[in-house]
Scaffold this motif. Structure first.
Motif, PDB file in Angstrom:
ATOM      1  N   GLY A 134       0.830  -1.206   0.000  1.00 13.71           N
ATOM      2  CA  GLY A 134       0.000   0.000   0.000  1.00 13.71           C
ATOM      3  C   GLY A 134       0.856   1.244   0.000  1.00 13.71           C
ATOM      4  N   GLU A 135       0.209   2.369  -0.197  1.00 10.45           N
ATOM      5  CA  GLU A 135       0.933   3.639  -0.221  1.00 10.45           C
ATOM      6  C   GLU A 135       1.349   4.031   1.193  1.00 10.45           C
ATOM      7  OE1 GLU A 135       0.300   8.309  -1.606  1.00 10.45           O
ATOM      8  OE2 GLU A 135      -1.213   6.783  -2.056  1.00 10.45           O
ATOM      9  N   ALA A 136       2.607   4.436   1.334  1.00 10.58           N
ATOM     10  CA  ALA A 136       3.134   4.821   2.638  1.00 10.58           C
ATOM     11  C   ALA A 136       3.152   6.341   2.754  1.00 10.58           C
ATOM     12  CB  ALA A 136       4.545   4.274   2.821  1.00 10.58           C
ATOM     13  N   PRO A 137       2.216   6.946   3.473  1.00  8.45           N
ATOM     14  CA  PRO A 137       2.208   8.406   3.620  1.00  8.45           C
ATOM     15  C   PRO A 137       3.323   8.850   4.552  1.00  8.45           C
ATOM     16  CG  PRO A 137       0.523   7.441   4.998  1.00  8.45           C
ATOM     17  CD  PRO A 137       1.114   6.313   4.212  1.00  8.45           C
ATOM     18  N   ASP A 138       3.743  10.097   4.427  1.00  9.43           N
ATOM     19  CA  ASP A 138       4.790  10.595   5.305  1.00  9.43           C
ATOM     20  C   ASP A 138       4.248  11.444   6.451  1.00  9.43           C
ATOM     21  OD1 ASP A 138       4.035  12.872   3.953  1.00  9.43           O
ATOM     22  OD2 ASP A 138       5.925  13.095   2.856  1.00  9.43           O
ATOM     23  N   LEU A 143      -1.921  12.497   4.148  1.00  4.38           N
ATOM     24  CA  LEU A 143      -2.997  11.516   4.067  1.00  4.38           C
ATOM     25  C   LEU A 143      -4.338  12.223   3.927  1.00  4.38           C
ATOM     26  CD1 LEU A 143      -3.208   8.428   4.159  1.00  4.38           C
ATOM     27  CD2 LEU A 143      -3.588   8.595   6.616  1.00  4.38           C
ATOM     28  N   ALA A 144      -4.505  13.328   4.664  1.00  2.21           N
ATOM     29  CA  ALA A 144      -5.746  14.093   4.594  1.00  2.21           C
ATOM     30  C   ALA A 144      -5.921  14.718   3.213  1.00  2.21           C
ATOM     31  CB  ALA A 144      -5.756  15.170   5.681  1.00  2.21           C
ATOM     32  N   GLU A 145      -4.834  15.221   2.623  1.00  2.00           N
ATOM     33  CA  GLU A 145      -4.903  15.846   1.307  1.00  2.00           C
ATOM     34  C   GLU A 145      -5.365  14.858   0.239  1.00  2.00           C
ATOM     35  OE1 GLU A 145      -1.046  17.402   0.619  1.00  2.00           O
ATOM     36  OE2 GLU A 145      -1.208  18.990   2.146  1.00  2.00           O
ATOM     37  N   ASN A 146      -5.020  13.580   0.442  1.00  2.57           N
ATOM     38  CA  ASN A 146      -5.384  12.559  -0.539  1.00  2.57           C
ATOM     39  C   ASN A 146      -6.680  11.835  -0.186  1.00  2.57           C
ATOM     40  OD1 ASN A 146      -3.033  12.983  -2.113  1.00  2.57           O
ATOM     41  ND2 ASN A 146      -1.839  11.739  -0.688  1.00  2.57           N
ATOM     42  N   GLY A 147      -7.376  12.357   0.837  1.00  2.30           N
ATOM     43  CA  GLY A 147      -8.660  11.771   1.201  1.00  2.30           C
ATOM     44  C   GLY A 147      -8.558  10.407   1.855  1.00  2.30           C
ATOM     45  N   GLY A 148      -7.442  10.137   2.509  1.00  2.00           N
ATOM     46  CA  GLY A 148      -7.236   8.832   3.129  1.00  2.00           C
ATOM     47  C   GLY A 148      -8.115   8.621   4.344  1.00  2.00           C
ATOM     48  N   SER A 149      -8.391   7.368   4.629  1.00  2.00           N
ATOM     49  CA  SER A 149      -9.175   7.023   5.821  1.00  2.00           C
ATOM     50  C   SER A 149      -8.307   6.197   6.760  1.00  2.00           C
ATOM     51  CB  SER A 149     -10.437   6.248   5.432  1.00  2.00           C
ATOM     52  OG  SER A 149     -10.100   5.029   4.798  1.00  2.00           O
ATOM     53  N   VAL A 150      -8.550   6.373   8.054  1.00  3.13           N
ATOM     54  CA  VAL A 150      -7.721   5.733   9.076  1.00  3.13           C
ATOM     55  C   VAL A 150      -8.611   5.038  10.090  1.00  3.13           C
ATOM     56  CG1 VAL A 150      -6.000   6.085  10.879  1.00  3.13           C
ATOM     57  CG2 VAL A 150      -5.927   7.480   8.799  1.00  3.13           C
ATOM     58  N   LEU A 157      -8.351   7.653  19.629  1.00  4.30           N
ATOM     59  CA  LEU A 157      -8.655   8.959  19.048  1.00  4.30           C
ATOM     60  C   LEU A 157      -8.859   9.988  20.154  1.00  4.30           C
ATOM     61  CD1 LEU A 157      -9.188  10.595  16.491  1.00  4.30           C
ATOM     62  CD2 LEU A 157     -11.600   9.899  16.627  1.00  4.30           C
ATOM     63  N   GLY A 158      -9.561   9.595  21.207  1.00  2.00           N
ATOM     64  CA  GLY A 158      -9.752  10.499  22.335  1.00  2.00           C
ATOM     65  C   GLY A 158      -8.439  10.872  22.982  1.00  2.00           C
ATOM     66  N   TYR A 159      -7.543   9.891  23.112  1.00  2.00           N
ATOM     67  CA  TYR A 159      -6.230  10.173  23.693  1.00  2.00           C
ATOM     68  C   TYR A 159      -5.479  11.209  22.850  1.00  2.00           C
ATOM     69  CZ  TYR A 159      -1.313   9.817  24.803  1.00  2.00           C
ATOM     70  OH  TYR A 159      -0.019  10.137  25.116  1.00  2.00           O
ATOM     71  N   LEU A 160      -5.471  11.019  21.531  1.00  2.00           N
ATOM     72  CA  LEU A 160      -4.735  11.935  20.657  1.00  2.00           C
ATOM     73  C   LEU A 160      -5.336  13.338  20.685  1.00  2.00           C
ATOM     74  CD1 LEU A 160      -4.087   9.577  17.607  1.00  2.00           C
ATOM     75  CD2 LEU A 160      -2.427  10.326  19.325  1.00  2.00           C
ATOM     76  N   HIS A 161      -6.635  13.447  20.748  1.00  2.10           N
ATOM     77  CA  HIS A 161      -7.286  14.759  20.830  1.00  2.10           C
ATOM     78  C   HIS A 161      -6.902  15.477  22.123  1.00  2.10           C
ATOM     79  CE1 HIS A 161      -9.678  15.155  17.256  1.00  2.10           C
ATOM     80  NE2 HIS A 161     -10.320  14.006  17.445  1.00  2.10           N
ATOM     81  N   GLN A 162      -6.692  14.719  23.179  1.00  3.97           N
ATOM     82  CA  GLN A 162      -6.403  15.314  24.480  1.00  3.97           C
ATOM     83  C   GLN A 162      -4.907  15.527  24.718  1.00  3.97           C
ATOM     84  OE1 GLN A 162      -8.174  12.560  27.219  1.00  3.97           O
ATOM     85  NE2 GLN A 162     -10.168  12.658  26.215  1.00  3.97           N
ATOM     86  N   SER A 163      -4.049  15.028  23.805  1.00  8.80           N
ATOM     87  CA  SER A 163      -2.609  15.090  24.022  1.00  8.80           C
ATOM     88  C   SER A 163      -2.054  16.439  23.605  1.00  8.80           C
ATOM     89  CB  SER A 163      -1.907  13.975  23.238  1.00  8.80           C
ATOM     90  OG  SER A 163      -2.346  12.723  23.688  1.00  8.80           O
ATOM     91  N   ASP A 164      -1.142  16.950  24.411  1.00  4.07           N
ATOM     92  CA  ASP A 164      -0.484  18.210  24.073  1.00  4.07           C
ATOM     93  C   ASP A 164       0.430  18.012  22.874  1.00  4.07           C
ATOM     94  OD1 ASP A 164      -1.715  19.419  26.225  1.00  4.07           O
ATOM     95  OD2 ASP A 164      -0.062  18.960  27.601  1.00  4.07           O
ATOM     96  N   GLY A 165       0.447  18.981  21.981  1.00  2.00           N
ATOM     97  CA  GLY A 165       1.374  18.954  20.855  1.00  2.00           C
ATOM     98  C   GLY A 165       0.950  18.070  19.704  1.00  2.00           C
ATOM     99  N   VAL A 166      -0.249  17.491  19.756  1.00  3.57           N
ATOM    100  CA  VAL A 166      -0.738  16.643  18.663  1.00  3.57           C
ATOM    101  C   VAL A 166      -1.883  17.365  17.964  1.00  3.57           C
ATOM    102  CG1 VAL A 166      -1.752  14.437  18.015  1.00  3.57           C
ATOM    103  CG2 VAL A 166      -0.091  14.534  19.881  1.00  3.57           C
ATOM    104  N   GLU A 167      -1.656  17.716  16.707  1.00  7.18           N
ATOM    105  CA  GLU A 167      -2.694  18.365  15.917  1.00  7.18           C
ATOM    106  C   GLU A 167      -3.178  17.381  14.859  1.00  7.18           C
ATOM    107  OE1 GLU A 167      -1.561  22.091  14.323  1.00  7.18           O
ATOM    108  OE2 GLU A 167      -0.898  22.928  16.252  1.00  7.18           O
ATOM    109  N   LEU A 168      -4.451  17.045  14.918  1.00 11.24           N
ATOM    110  CA  LEU A 168      -5.014  16.065  13.995  1.00 11.24           C
ATOM    111  C   LEU A 168      -5.751  16.787  12.869  1.00 11.24           C
ATOM    112  CD1 LEU A 168      -6.429  13.449  16.517  1.00 11.24           C
ATOM    113  CD2 LEU A 168      -4.252  13.389  15.308  1.00 11.24           C
ATOM    114  N   PRO A 169      -5.382  16.527  11.617  1.00  9.36           N
ATOM    115  CA  PRO A 169      -6.086  17.161  10.492  1.00  9.36           C
ATOM    116  C   PRO A 169      -7.456  16.516  10.291  1.00  9.36           C
ATOM    117  CG  PRO A 169      -4.471  15.580   9.687  1.00  9.36           C
ATOM    118  CD  PRO A 169      -4.291  15.651  11.181  1.00  9.36           C
ATOM    119  N   GLU A 170      -8.237  17.108   9.404  1.00 10.26           N
ATOM    120  CA  GLU A 170      -9.547  16.556   9.085  1.00 10.26           C
ATOM    121  C   GLU A 170      -9.355  15.298   8.238  1.00 10.26           C
ATOM    122  OE1 GLU A 170     -12.545  17.394  10.099  1.00 10.26           O
ATOM    123  OE2 GLU A 170     -11.658  18.922  11.407  1.00 10.26           O
TER     124      GLU A 170
END
Length: 489
Positions: A134-138, A143-150, A157-170
């Motif tokens: 599969g394609e390996a995003p960097d 991944l968001a620009e290419n419409g990828g799903s995760v 997901l809740g942990y990442l949203h609450q973590s300092d310094g982690v910005e999650l794209p759409e």
């Protein structure tokens, strides 16, 4: 007058004593006292390779072993309850269904405000995984620009949203309430292209699903801790804190981490794929012999088979440059010692190897508990008892524990250095070889256990639709393999 004062004072003293007695009687016992009085501590965890599995009625997993040790220290029995996810485990904790949540709970500021968290006992990294080919995003942004799903567990997901310094794209987040093992299987099977999973679970899974790849870490390190209800008095929390401080100080925590992760090392994609092919094509021919020889010598046949694979890849005609031969690669002297006259006969070789390994293990000091005793025996099987003892002596002279495989495996490579081996009884040895040997055998052994016993993942989770009450059940999960491997078993 003086007499009445004495009587009054006596009455006051009696009343005070009664008040103290009544206050003690009416005092609500602490959480720690409650646990000890009922003789049981209840811990909620979740099912995964690194937290909790049940195999033949016995538990295994990092969290389970920690919980077992803690209950032993308290002098109470252990009750395990199972949740599907970290969030469910924490909800059960707040609902009063458990005393402690030990389920790989990631520490965040939000959780620190809602629960009594212990100091971290381990750190991992959330990682984006995909299947080879599969394609390996960097980055998540690309991944968001290419419409990828995760695929992601809501707890992660809740942990990442609450973590300092982690910005999650759409992103197209495909939330899965399944276990981590289910999520990784879906990536491996091509059902979803990507998933975010903790590094310790990825490390374990890649040896079962070798096509899994890691693209990058998501955010920084993730500290793991145990959680207790904030509504308690803190007495049990203090006991847990003291427990973790003690096992970190005496090395028990490091030994547990070595037990579950120390044998994995650098991932070998080609080697794992080859092993799976040989499980399907070669092992069925010799499985019966491995089982019989193991039974006669008090061994697990899968351990014996793992030794045979490390020695020869289950090839009865294997020959080394030094003249050792057969499935178990026995020397002429060893074959004669165990009564074997044809080393290239698979049955004789396997039986001879089982006898010899059993004899070697019997010479490891009884005070060394399992599984360390087996790891020492494997090293001795490879390099010889004399060289192993030399390494244990070096370990002791360096003020480390000679009965700890974690410590001795650090010193075995020193046997190749003159400044060390010139002072030993048995001289020079390629000490890195037994270290690698033990790690490989442990890895093959774990794979064989998972392949031959998929019921290790059979732990109560899903409601039985045919029942109106009773325990929750689920179907065995195990490792999903190719048809050729599954048909071999």
């Amino acid at each position: 007058m003086r007499r009445s004062q004495v009587r009054f004072s006596f009455l006051v003293i009696v009343l005070l004593l009664m008040l103290v007695a009544w206050s003690g009687f009416l005092r609500k016992p602490s959480q720690l006292e409650t646990v000890r009085d009922r003789g049981e501590v209840t811990i909620v965890t979740r099912v995964s390779d690194d937290t909790y599995l049940r195999n033949g009625g016995t538990g295994q997993g990092m969290e389970y072993d920690l919980a077992s040790r803690f209950s032993e220290q308290l002098g109470v029995s252990l009750e395990i309850k199972v949740a599907e996810t970290v969030d469910e485990a924490l909800a059960m904790l707040l609902d009063g269904q458990a005393d402690i949540a030990a389920a790989g709970v990631g520490v965040t500021a939000e959780r620190e405000g809602r629960y009594r968290l212990t100091d971290p006992y381990m750190r991992v990294n959330p990682q984006l995984v995909y299947r080879s080919g599969g394609e390996a995003p960097d980055s998540l942004e690309s991944l968001a620009e290419n419409g990828g799903s995760v695929g992601i567990n809501p707890s992660q997901l809740g942990y990442l949203h609450q973590s300092d310094g982690v910005e999650l794209p759409e992103l197209n987040w495909r939330k899965h309430d399944d276990t981590t093992d289910d999520l990784l299987y879906q990536v491996w099977n091509g059902d979803i292209p990507y998933a975010i999973v903790d590094s310790n679970e990825v490390l374990l899974a890649r040896h079962f699903y070798p096509e899994l790849r890691v693209a990058f870490d998501v955010g920084g390190s993730k500290p793991l801790a145990w959680a207790l209800s904030p509504e308690t008095d803190g007495s049990l929390h203090r006991e847990v804190q003291a427990f973790f401080a003690e096992i970190e100080k005496d090395g028990s925590l490091a030994r547990l981490q070595e037990r579950y992760y120390g044998h994995l090392g650098k991932f070998d994609y080609v080697g794992t794929r080859l092993f799976m092919r040989h499980v399907a094509n070669r092992l069925p021919q010799y499985r019966g012999v491995f089982q019989e020889a193991a039974r006669e010598n008090g061994l697990d046949w899968r351990l014996l088979a793992a030794i045979g694979y490390q020695e020869s890849h289950w090839n009865p005609k294997a020959v080394s440059p030094t003249g050792v031969r057969g499935v178990m690669m026995l020397t002429q002297d060893t074959a004669a010692h165990v009564g074997i006259d044809n080393r290239v006969d698979a049955g004789q070789s396997i039986r001879g190897g089982a006898i010899y390994f059993s004899q070697v293990r019997d010479r490891i000091p009884d005070r060394i508990p399992e599984p360390r005793r087996t790891w020492f025996a494997l090293a001795a099987y490879n390099v010889g008892l004399g060289h192993l003892e030399d390494a244990r002596i070096i370990t002791e002279t360096q003020d480390a524990n000679p009965d700890s495989w974690l410590e001795v495996k650090k010193r075995l490579p020193l046997l190749s250095q003159k400044k060390y081996y010139q002072h030993t009884q048995h001289g020079k040895a390629r000490g890195w070889e037994p270290v690698r040997y033990v790690e490989n055998v442990r890895r093959y052994y774990e794979l064989l256990k998972r392949i031959t016993e998929p019921e290790v993942m059979s732990v109560g989770l899903y409601p039985d639709e045919s029942a109106t009450s009773g325990p929750r059940v689920r179907q065995p999960l195990g490792v999903r393999l190719g048809d050729s491997v599954e048909s071999a078993f």
